[in-house]
Design a protein around this motif. Structure first.
Motif, mmCIF file in Angstrom:
data_model
loop_
_atom_site.group_PDB
_atom_site.id
_atom_site.type_symbol
_atom_site.label_atom_id
_atom_site.label_comp_id
_atom_site.label_asym_id
_atom_site.label_seq_id
_atom_site.Cartn_x
_atom_site.Cartn_y
_atom_site.Cartn_z
ATOM 1 N N LEU A 148 0.832 -1.213 0.000
ATOM 2 C CA LEU A 148 0.000 0.000 0.000
ATOM 3 C C LEU A 148 0.862 1.257 0.000
ATOM 4 N N ALA A 149 2.167 1.082 0.302
ATOM 5 C CA ALA A 149 3.092 2.217 0.227
ATOM 6 C C ALA A 149 3.724 2.311 -1.154
ATOM 7 N N SER A 150 3.081 1.618 -2.119
ATOM 8 C CA SER A 150 3.507 1.638 -3.528
ATOM 9 C C SER A 150 4.819 0.901 -3.764
ATOM 10 N N HIS A 151 5.145 -0.066 -2.908
ATOM 11 C CA HIS A 151 6.349 -0.892 -3.095
ATOM 12 C C HIS A 151 5.966 -2.277 -3.585
ATOM 13 N N GLN A 152 6.792 -2.804 -4.438
ATOM 14 C CA GLN A 152 6.560 -4.157 -4.944
ATOM 15 C C GLN A 152 6.996 -5.166 -3.891
ATOM 16 N N VAL A 153 6.260 -6.260 -3.775
ATOM 17 C CA VAL A 153 6.552 -7.304 -2.794
ATOM 18 C C VAL A 153 6.924 -8.579 -3.542
ATOM 19 N N VAL A 154 8.112 -9.138 -3.233
ATOM 20 C CA VAL A 154 8.584 -10.382 -3.855
ATOM 21 C C VAL A 154 9.102 -11.296 -2.754
ATOM 22 N N LYS A 155 8.530 -12.508 -2.645
ATOM 23 C CA LYS A 155 8.952 -13.444 -1.601
ATOM 24 C C LYS A 155 8.824 -14.873 -2.106
ATOM 25 N N GLU A 156 9.740 -15.721 -1.614
ATOM 26 C CA GLU A 156 9.606 -17.164 -1.766
ATOM 27 C C GLU A 156 9.290 -17.734 -0.394
ATOM 28 N N PHE A 157 8.298 -18.644 -0.336
ATOM 29 C CA PHE A 157 7.904 -19.192 0.965
ATOM 30 C C PHE A 157 7.479 -20.643 0.799
ATOM 31 N N VAL A 158 7.389 -21.313 1.953
ATOM 32 C CA VAL A 158 6.999 -22.726 1.990
ATOM 33 C C VAL A 158 5.651 -22.852 2.673
ATOM 34 N N SER A 159 4.770 -23.603 2.026
ATOM 35 C CA SER A 159 3.452 -23.863 2.603
ATOM 36 C C SER A 159 3.111 -25.329 2.413
ATOM 37 N N GLN A 160 2.895 -26.007 3.549
ATOM 38 C CA GLN A 160 2.567 -27.433 3.523
ATOM 39 C C GLN A 160 3.633 -28.236 2.774
ATOM 40 N N GLY A 161 4.900 -27.857 2.998
ATOM 41 C CA GLY A 161 6.023 -28.578 2.421
ATOM 42 C C GLY A 161 6.301 -28.280 0.971
ATOM 43 N N LYS A 162 5.636 -27.274 0.401
ATOM 44 C CA LYS A 162 5.846 -26.930 -0.998
ATOM 45 C C LYS A 162 6.299 -25.482 -1.108
ATOM 46 N N TRP A 163 7.117 -25.227 -2.173
ATOM 47 C CA TRP A 163 7.643 -23.892 -2.387
ATOM 48 C C TRP A 163 6.714 -23.088 -3.313
ATOM 49 N N PHE A 164 6.557 -21.795 -2.922
ATOM 50 C CA PHE A 164 5.733 -20.876 -3.703
ATOM 51 C C PHE A 164 6.465 -19.553 -3.873
ATOM 52 N N LEU A 165 6.043 -18.830 -4.922
ATOM 53 C CA LEU A 165 6.608 -17.511 -5.204
ATOM 54 C C LEU A 165 5.488 -16.476 -5.144
ATOM 55 N N LEU A 166 5.702 -15.417 -4.351
ATOM 56 C CA LEU A 166 4.710 -14.346 -4.189
ATOM 57 C C LEU A 166 5.214 -13.083 -4.868
ATOM 58 N N HIS A 167 4.379 -12.534 -5.766
ATOM 59 C CA HIS A 167 4.681 -11.254 -6.402
ATOM 60 C C HIS A 167 3.516 -10.316 -6.134
ATOM 61 N N GLY A 168 3.754 -9.191 -5.497
ATOM 62 C CA GLY A 168 2.704 -8.201 -5.227
ATOM 63 C C GLY A 168 3.032 -6.873 -5.899
ATOM 64 N N LYS A 169 2.025 -6.310 -6.606
ATOM 65 C CA LYS A 169 2.238 -5.031 -7.289
ATOM 66 C C LYS A 169 1.078 -4.088 -6.923
ATOM 67 N N PRO A 170 1.395 -2.826 -6.619
ATOM 68 C CA PRO A 170 0.327 -1.860 -6.267
ATOM 69 C C PRO A 170 -0.461 -1.446 -7.510
ATOM 70 N N ILE A 171 -1.756 -1.041 -7.268
ATOM 71 C CA ILE A 171 -2.616 -0.532 -8.352
ATOM 72 C C ILE A 171 -2.830 0.959 -8.106
ATOM 73 N N LEU A 172 -2.421 1.750 -9.068
ATOM 74 C CA LEU A 172 -2.570 3.205 -8.954
ATOM 75 C C LEU A 172 -3.578 3.682 -9.990
ATOM 76 N N ASP A 173 -4.414 4.680 -9.565
ATOM 77 C CA ASP A 173 -5.363 5.229 -10.533
ATOM 78 C C ASP A 173 -4.656 6.233 -11.441
ATOM 79 N N SER A 174 -5.409 6.845 -12.316
ATOM 80 C CA SER A 174 -4.814 7.765 -13.283
ATOM 81 C C SER A 174 -4.190 8.978 -12.624
ATOM 82 N N ALA A 175 -4.638 9.292 -11.409
ATOM 83 C CA ALA A 175 -4.073 10.436 -10.691
ATOM 84 C C ALA A 175 -2.893 10.046 -9.833
ATOM 85 N N GLY A 176 -2.565 8.743 -9.828
ATOM 86 C CA GLY A 176 -1.423 8.276 -9.046
ATOM 87 C C GLY A 176 -1.762 7.929 -7.622
#
Length: 473
Positions: free
Chosen positions: A112-140
């Motif tokens: 929400l602070a307009s930063h991208q989030v990138v993480k690798e994590f383990v869930s139930q013994g399996k590896w996952f990749l998380l990518h988070g990107k903010p959504i900005l309107d036309s006014a920013g």
């Protein structure tokens, strides 16, 4: 020798160790390259999908949640939308409850602070990749965000397969290399082991030992040197044995003569004066022979121990030639050998020990007269700006070409079948060469069978020594 202390084992171990280190480093590098490539590829795909969803939401604000769900199902990922207040949509909350993802992975504050989030994590013994990107309107202004969660199991499985292939390839290469290294190390060490066995046989006195030279590298050169050494030792042993046999005879003969004739004279068994004179001449001759032999043995012993003393001075060579020739003239006349002395009118000088130089000349003259019968012995002195050259030439039988390289060696004698007839111990020429070289001169010989022999001695002239002291080139 211990089994593990053999050179082929050591050589093989070193080569194998070096290959193992290189193979290990190569495996680590290849593993890192493939791991980074597949990881980066998964990150790029997830980021591309997240960017596509964000762009679609920015362009179409009324995009249906079902469309997002269809896109997630088609891409085999989970796509979650977060609102501007940081809460997930009701649909997403249901899916999150089913997935059991860890709670601390989302980092909504950064998103929400307009930063991208990138993480690798383990869930139930399996590896996952998380990518988070903010959504900005036309006014920013912040208008929520998108999370894309993709599985890394396929990528991890690919990496594990690659690692297994690298491991199997490395093991196979190691086994093949092990065989090649063993063959190569044995091929390289075999001649060395043969050289060791030959050297031990030579050390035990088996000087007839020889090894075939089948290669032209350093090992072949070493084998050749070992063969040469064995040959030299064999020849030295043979000449030494011959010397001891000859010297025992040479010493016994004059002593027997001296003892016998002295006994006859002391008992008065010879009354005729001529016979007595002949007997005394024989005693004198055998005494001289014995003294020469003892002197040569003594000189040889001192040379071997490095105890030869020199007292250099300016030696007048003209006078020395005349003096030496006078000493052997009686012996030359008795054999009807013409003795001729040639030298420049002006006295020539060399820097040497006068007594040693006389010894050199006497040895060469005695040798020449011994092997010359009704011929001529010439003693010649010539000079130049740089050198004074002394030559002793005879018209004797000459020396065979194959004997010339060895005549200056100790105990060596030409015409061994006639050596006792001519006398000598085989030490004279060896002593001559040593005495000349220790005084800064050189000695060489030229000879042809049937034409006689010339011994040539060269010393620096007085002018050359003077220029050398002044530093004149």
């Amino acid at each position: 020798m211990k089994r593990w202390n053999r050179i082929d084992i050591k050589l093989g171990a070193v080569m194998l160790g070096m290959f193992f280190v290189v193979l290990l480093l190569l495996g680590v590098v290849i593993n890192e390259l493939f791991t980074k490539f597949h990881t980066q590829q998964s990150h790029d795909e997830a980021e591309e999908l997240a960017s596509h969803v964000v762009k679609m939401l920015q362009e179409q604000e009324q995009t249906s949640v079902d469309i997002i769900g269809t896109m997630a199902e088609f891409s085999s990922v989970d796509i979650f939308l977060i609102q501007a207040d940081g809460q997930f949509s009701p649909r997403d909350q249901v899916i999150l409850a089913q997935r059991h993802y860890p709670q601390g992975i989302w980092d909504q504050a950064s998103l929400l602070a307009s930063h991208q989030v990138v993480k690798e994590f383990v869930s139930q013994g399996k590896w996952f990749l998380l990518h988070g990107k903010p959504i900005l309107d036309s006014a920013g202004h912040m208008n929520g965000g998108v999370y894309v969660v993709s599985s890394l199991e396929e990528m991890k499985e690919s990496i594990r397969t690659i690692r297994l292939m690298i491991l199997l390839t490395g093991v196979g290469a190691f086994i093949v290399t092990l065989g090649l290294v063993l063959m190569l190390s044995r091929k390289l060490s075999y001649p060395l082991l043969q050289i060791e066995k030959a050297a031990r046989r030579i050390a035990k006195g088996e000087f007839e030992t020889r090894m075939p030279v089948k290669r032209g590298d350093e090992i072949g050169s070493l084998i050749g040197a070992i063969n040469d050494l064995a040959g030299e030792l064999q020849r030295y042993r043979d000449t030494r044995n011959e010397f001891f046999a000859n010297i025992s005879h040479e010493l016994r003969t004059p002593i027997t003569y001296l003892e016998g004739y002295a006994d006859v004279l002391s008992k008065g068994l010879i009354e005729d004066e001529d016979e007595q004179r002949k007997t005394l001449d024989i005693i004198a001759e055998e005494s001289r022979r014995l003294m020469v032999m003892i002197r040569e043995l003594f000189d040889l012993a001192k040379m071997e121990e490095g105890r030869i003393d020199f007292y250099p001075e300016w030696v007048a060579m003209n006078a020395l030639l005349e003096k030496s020739a006078a000493k052997v003239k009686l012996r030359a006349d008795s054999k009807e050998v013409e003795l001729e002395v040639r030298h420049p009118e002006k006295e020539q000088y060399i820097w040497a020990d006068s007594n040693r130089m006389e010894q050199i000349l006497m040895n060469l003259l005695d040798n020449a007269i011994s092997f010359t019968h009704q011929g001529r012995v010439m003693l010649t002195l010539t000079h130049g700006r740089e050198q004074v050259k002394l030559e002793v030439t005879d018209t004797g039988p000459g020396i065979p070409a194959d004997e010339l390289p060895y005549i200056f060696e100790r105990f060596y004698r030409v015409e061994k079948s006639r050596s006792r007839q001519h006398g000598g111990s085989g030490l004279g020429l060896s002593i001559v060469k040593k005495l000349v070289e220790l005084q800064g001169g050189t000695v060489e010989v030229n000879s042809r069978v049937g034409d006689g022999t010339t011994f040539r001695i060269v010393f620096p002239s007085a002018d050359a020594l003077e220029d050398r002291e002044k530093g004149t080139p």
